[in-house]
Design an enzyme around this catalytic site. Sequence first.
Site, short mmCIF file in Angstrom:
data_model
loop_
_atom_site.label_atom_id
_atom_site.label_comp_id
_atom_site.label_asym_id
_atom_site.label_seq_id
_atom_site.Cartn_x
_atom_site.Cartn_y
_atom_site.Cartn_z
CD GLU A 164 51.36 -8.03 -36.35
OE1 GLU A 164 50.49 -7.96 -36.84
OE2 GLU A 164 51.21 -8.03 -35.27
CG HIS A 165 50.90 -3.99 -39.68
ND1 HIS A 165 50.11 -3.85 -40.65
CD2 HIS A 165 50.44 -4.13 -38.64
CE1 HIS A 165 48.88 -3.96 -39.83
NE2 HIS A 165 48.84 -4.19 -38.86
CD GLU A 194 45.55 -3.46 -36.93
OE1 GLU A 194 46.41 -2.70 -37.45
OE2 GLU A 194 46.15 -4.00 -35.64
#
Lengths: 422, 426
Positions: free
Chosen positions: B70-71, B142
């Site tokens: 996704e990143h 994160e």
Amino acid sequence: MEFSNKRVELGNGIFLNLIKTNKFKSNLLSYYFIRPLNRDEVTRNSLVPLVLKRGTEDLNSSIQIEKAFEDMYGANYSSSVNKRGERHVIRFSAEWANGKYLNDNEQNSKVVELLRKIIYNPYIENNAFKKEYVDQEKENHKIRIESKINDKRSYAVNRCIEEMCKYEDFSIYSLGYIEDIDSINELNLYKQYENLLNTSQIEIFYVGDYDEDFENYLIDSNSVEREDVVDIIREKITASVEQKNMVEESLDVNQGKIVIGYRTGIPFEDELYNSLLIASDILGGGPNSKLFRNVREKESLAYYISSSVIKYKSIMLIDGGIEFENYQKTVNIINTQIEELKAGDFSDDDIEISKKSIKTSLESIRDSIFHISEFFLSQIIGKDSRNLKQVIEGFENVNKEQIIEAANKINIDTIYFMNGKK
Amino acid sequence: MKTFTNERLNEKILYEELSSGLKVYFMPKPGFVKKHAVFATNYGSIDNVFVPIGEDKQIEVPEGIAHFLEHKLFEEEEANIFDKFSKLGAYVNAATSFNQTSYLFYTTDYFYECLEILVKFVQSPYLTDENVEKEKGIIAQEIKMYEDNPGWRVLVNCLKAMYINHPIKIDIAGTVDSINTINKELLYESYNTFYHPSNMVLFVVGDLNFEDIIKTVKDAEKKYEINNFDLNRIFAEEPKRVNEKLIEDKMFVSTPLFHIGFKDYDLGLEGKEAVKKDIITNMILDMIFTPSSEFYNELYNEGLIDSNFGAYFTGKKTYGHSLIVGQSNVPEKIYERVEKLFSKDPTEFLINEDFERLKKNDLGNFLMGFNSVEFIANNFTDLYFDKFNILDYLDVLESIKFDDLLKRFKKHFNSENMVVSIVRPN
């Protein structure tokens, strides 16, 4: 499309704001009580909504209130206490599904009645709140205040403000203080409640569909004769920094949190304020910003890093989450980026991007029933008569020179760093 | 083109399947300023064992790879995706859950330009050894941010207590160690399998025109050689028992946090049946654990819980659980009280009158949800991957009978499938 809004004075310092729209499937009614932010009353103010929720004159326990709202097709009741500059704002709201989707014409007035009961007709015994309710809510409130350390990011931001503004009322924590809870009892809390009703500026917002009957009903039911309303003075802002401050705390955490507070001295009433907002956005507003590109994308130092402006105090804050040992490296990059901003080292594209981003977020207010009322409140508090369209237009003509001028007023004041335990 | 309507909600959804296998749905919202698009794949952190497209052997990939991907999809050879959206005044974001990865933007202007960028960037990964390496530092931060989040920790520990094999128990973002084993090749393999248009959906909501949407998507989408294939995800068999009854942890918090979990064994449902089970279970929990219930008020008045107390059920085809959550100085007491309550005859605390009232409550709340384009977009894709159309939700809600709750209660809430996770202050 601009909202048609109507503002009616219903008594000394009591205003009804009607915003007519049929765009939503619900209606919203909010009461805002606006107080000065000070240590003396902040804890009691924060407790009042919790105790009011415990019972009304005829529904004398919270379970009955909850059941009544559920029965009104799940009308959502909420309350909050917030600071806006050096004001303490206590909000009570209900949002409910519009009766036309439910074939229920009584829905509007039923919800309004119940919300008004919670605010104006609480359950009382001997001219005071019920002792049992007050005692329980005092204990809960202690837990709530203690829980602020659970959210490390907002804790760090609050700590930075607390240190930076330690000689200003703005440093006061909006939920109040544990050590001030013990002296509160059912009598003095009730006194403060009466004080809230009698001396606060009260802004009432209705957003939704309505007819003349409903408008008259809102006017009649909310009109009160009152005497003195507490005066709130415009908060002072400072441009200069006498002593730079660095505060470090060692806590048992996995990630370091850095928060840097800056003084700008540009009041929100000043023409240059919009330029400051754009400068802050170019620096750390979104994924295109200088900080995101350099701290995150280029150096992989952080997952989040951003900057924002606190309106009424003209303070700019940068906050990020980093590895403990990267503290100095991160500070250096932030300093370099601010120097670049001051030197005008950003492109016309960057300016355009920031303007568009600000425009999109302002335009989006129109799609949220809650944000519409918050926008109007913010305009009232700021004594700003512009409508949303005019506010948006205010950013269009800002040029590079003005952004540089605003950027050069940014002065570092306090660095807060949440470090790990060694 | 197909149209689904719901008169009561006064809403409709238009639908078309493109020749690539991509399905496009659109809900018109006249008068709304925000225009919102979500491009989502039925692929989340639990899909870590699968047979890659065009191959026949199953592989197991490192924890956190769906989130890593996704990143990385935001990376392109020349320009940065964030820049492109920013220049159009649009806000772009993405999210990975246990079950899905979604890419979304909203904007007030230049919608079709943004839509084109969305479709193109999700369909054209640009991965290099260097840019994969660079992301590891960002994702590590994160992960560390979540490590300091007590609400997340108490949840993950509760999942670990309930599940023995199911990958729901692994952290969505993985661990710092697991993401360090991720490389370009593994990412491409996962991408090619799960980002095939037949495994995805595009949902648009706003004041827009469907023909223009379809035209934009057709022009922007990539051409695929295979139009349809059966995705083979493998889940190890999950035993019908819990892993551990209790997991305790310590963190820098003020008051202990707890999650009491009930593991669901009634699995394998899809569509209407799955949604029905979901609503029924949530209604049971609402009748016992919300501020309008006797039990909640008992605990509250005794000072055992605060207003953070609550409960919900969540589940998909391969897993499901009810969670009772909150903070308390005596979490073990809450556990005992729940256990004691649940050992009683459910007709003592599940009352028909409450059920009828709750139905009205749920109806009103669902209606109000349609004020928000975000609510619509999130719930549409989530329900879509469960093979359910959001517009049919009210019909299912209304079809539920009080007796359904009693039956479900007896089946789902037992002390054998009950666990607790506690995070205490250190």
